[in-house]
Scaffold this motif. Structure first.
Motif, mmCIF file in Angstrom:
data_model
loop_
_atom_site.group_PDB
_atom_site.id
_atom_site.type_symbol
_atom_site.label_atom_id
_atom_site.label_comp_id
_atom_site.label_asym_id
_atom_site.label_seq_id
_atom_site.Cartn_x
_atom_site.Cartn_y
_atom_site.Cartn_z
ATOM 1 N N GLY B 117 80.228 -8.948 3.657
ATOM 2 C CA GLY B 117 80.515 -10.373 3.480
ATOM 3 C C GLY B 117 81.055 -10.997 4.746
ATOM 4 O O GLY B 117 81.282 -10.332 5.757
ATOM 5 N N GLU B 118 81.264 -12.299 4.671
ATOM 6 C CA GLU B 118 81.727 -13.081 5.824
ATOM 7 C C GLU B 118 83.100 -12.596 6.311
ATOM 8 O O GLU B 118 83.378 -12.575 7.505
ATOM 9 N N HIS B 119 83.967 -12.226 5.379
ATOM 10 C CA HIS B 119 85.348 -11.851 5.731
ATOM 11 C C HIS B 119 85.578 -10.359 5.534
ATOM 12 O O HIS B 119 86.621 -9.944 5.031
ATOM 13 N N PHE B 120 84.618 -9.563 5.956
ATOM 14 C CA PHE B 120 84.712 -8.128 5.665
ATOM 15 C C PHE B 120 85.894 -7.451 6.362
ATOM 16 O O PHE B 120 86.503 -6.544 5.795
ATOM 17 N N GLU B 121 86.258 -7.931 7.570
ATOM 18 C CA GLU B 121 87.385 -7.301 8.286
ATOM 19 C C GLU B 121 88.702 -7.559 7.549
ATOM 20 O O GLU B 121 89.538 -6.665 7.421
ATOM 21 N N GLU B 122 88.872 -8.771 7.056
ATOM 22 C CA GLU B 122 90.082 -9.140 6.309
ATOM 23 C C GLU B 122 90.230 -8.265 5.056
ATOM 24 O O GLU B 122 91.310 -7.801 4.726
ATOM 25 N N GLN B 123 89.118 -8.049 4.368
ATOM 26 C CA GLN B 123 89.174 -7.219 3.148
ATOM 27 C C GLN B 123 89.407 -5.753 3.503
ATOM 28 O O GLN B 123 90.170 -5.061 2.835
ATOM 29 N N ALA B 124 88.750 -5.289 4.569
ATOM 30 C CA ALA B 124 88.908 -3.874 4.955
ATOM 31 C C ALA B 124 90.357 -3.558 5.316
ATOM 32 O O ALA B 124 90.847 -2.461 5.028
ATOM 33 N N LYS B 125 91.063 -4.527 5.911
ATOM 34 C CA LYS B 125 92.473 -4.313 6.303
ATOM 35 C C LYS B 125 93.365 -4.093 5.078
ATOM 36 O O LYS B 125 94.429 -3.498 5.192
ATOM 37 N N LYS B 126 92.962 -4.635 3.956
ATOM 38 C CA LYS B 126 93.788 -4.494 2.737
ATOM 39 C C LYS B 126 93.698 -3.097 2.136
ATOM 40 O O LYS B 126 94.475 -2.740 1.268
ATOM 41 N N ILE B 127 92.716 -2.322 2.573
ATOM 42 C CA ILE B 127 92.497 -1.002 1.958
ATOM 43 C C ILE B 127 93.441 0.013 2.607
ATOM 44 O O ILE B 127 93.181 0.487 3.714
ATOM 45 N N ASP B 128 94.543 0.292 1.904
ATOM 46 C CA ASP B 128 95.527 1.228 2.447
ATOM 47 C C ASP B 128 95.670 2.452 1.535
ATOM 48 O O ASP B 128 96.684 3.107 1.510
ATOM 49 N N ALA B 135 81.954 -0.402 6.375
ATOM 50 C CA ALA B 135 82.079 -1.855 6.490
ATOM 51 C C ALA B 135 81.100 -2.432 7.502
ATOM 52 O O ALA B 135 80.817 -1.821 8.530
ATOM 53 N N ALA B 136 80.593 -3.612 7.178
ATOM 54 C CA ALA B 136 79.709 -4.329 8.099
ATOM 55 C C ALA B 136 79.670 -5.798 7.708
ATOM 56 O O ALA B 136 79.840 -6.139 6.526
ATOM 57 N N LYS B 137 79.448 -6.657 8.703
ATOM 58 C CA LYS B 137 79.301 -8.076 8.396
ATOM 59 C C LYS B 137 77.886 -8.299 7.888
ATOM 60 O O LYS B 137 76.937 -8.433 8.672
ATOM 61 N N ALA B 138 77.738 -8.293 6.604
ATOM 62 C CA ALA B 138 76.429 -8.492 5.987
ATOM 63 C C ALA B 138 76.588 -9.503 4.860
ATOM 64 O O ALA B 138 77.399 -9.287 3.950
ATOM 65 N N VAL B 139 75.896 -10.594 4.971
ATOM 66 C CA VAL B 139 75.971 -11.639 3.939
ATOM 67 C C VAL B 139 74.596 -11.833 3.286
ATOM 68 O O VAL B 139 74.412 -11.573 2.102
ATOM 69 N N HIS B 140 73.635 -12.294 4.121
ATOM 70 C CA HIS B 140 72.274 -12.474 3.617
ATOM 71 C C HIS B 140 71.361 -11.327 4.010
ATOM 72 O O HIS B 140 70.418 -10.986 3.297
ATOM 73 N N ASN B 141 71.625 -10.764 5.191
ATOM 74 C CA ASN B 141 70.788 -9.683 5.706
ATOM 75 C C ASN B 141 71.469 -8.332 5.429
ATOM 76 O O ASN B 141 72.552 -8.064 5.953
#
Lengths: 95, 157
Positions: B117-128, B135-141
């Protein structure tokens, strides 16, 4: 919301993150109990990052409910029996 | 033949998130295919919209096997009535992180968080919590996420 829909609930917080929901319970209710994911409140298996804070306010039980598309809701449901059951668990965990 | 012991097939649960990010359905079908080819039995759990998107995309069920309601899956695993060997949770919002943490707590499965998704880094940081984050920035592709999955090859782990 499955069986949550059949409850007479009030939404305390909507579209929150799970952490915001936990902080809200701890900051706004004098009584709370920490439970693990999968713990049953009413007939709902609560989900979340452990520990999950469940608030108690008189006969009201305040618990998080997460929907995949809408984030976490904090619901308030009046149920004397469930509040008593949760308070009893709190006493056991402190004993 | 009837008395011959049969090897237990490994199982994998795919926990779908909200289908508002387009790559989810394509990646789920891709992952199901790879898991099946590796001899695993994939089971899908999602809300009605996410499950229906997958089933409609595979009308002859070449890929999709068992599909169950997400709340029901959480209940079955919490009540120790069912569990899986691997669990893949699709994460593109806070709810996805919440479901991944829940699966980590209630299931004995090896846990993978597929973050996109667009905010994948923000979500990945929450995973503790313990899990393998892909993880990858993938929205449409879907290709960036497919590539990240291929590098980990979770079907072979």
């Amino acid at each position: 919301m499955g069986c949550v829909e059949s409850m007479n609930y009030e939404i305390v917080l909507r579209d929150a993150t799970f952490r915001e929901s936990r902080e809200y319970v701890r900051s706004n209710f004098k009584e709370s109990i920490d439970v693990q994911p999968g713990f049953k409140v009413f007939d709902v298996h609560v989900i979340g990052l452990p520990p999950i804070a469940i608030g108690l306010d008189g006969d009201f039980v305040i618990f998080p409910y997460t929907k995949p598309c809408h984030g976490t809701f904090l619901l308030r449901v009046e149920d004397r029996e469930e509040a008593v059951r949760l308070r009893a668990l709190k006493k056991v965990s402190r004993a | 033949m009837a008395d011959e012991p049969t090897a237990k097939t490994s199982t994998a649960l795919l926990v779908l998130g909200c289908p508002q990010v387009p790559v989810q359905t394509g990646i789920a079908l891709y992952l199901i295919n790879r898991l099946k080819k590796a001899g695993l039995t994939p089971v899908v759990a999602g809300n009605k919209a996410a499950n229906t998107l997958l089933v409609v995309s595979d009308p002859d069920r070449h890929y999709v096997g068992e599909v169950i309601d997400l709340d029901r899956a959480v209940g079955l695993i919490s009540d120790k009535k069912r569990d899986f060997d691997r669990c893949f949770v699709f994460v593109h919002n806070d709810a996805g992180v919440t479901y991944a943490a829940t699966m980590g707590a209630i299931s004995g499965a090896k846990l993978y968080a597929l973050v996109y998704g667009e905010h994948f880094e923000e979500q990945a940081k929450k995973i503790d919590f313990p899990c393998t984050v892909i993880a990858a920035k993938a929205v449409h592709n879907p290709l960036p996420l497919k590539k990240a999955i291929d590098e980990v090859a979770p079907w072979a782990a």
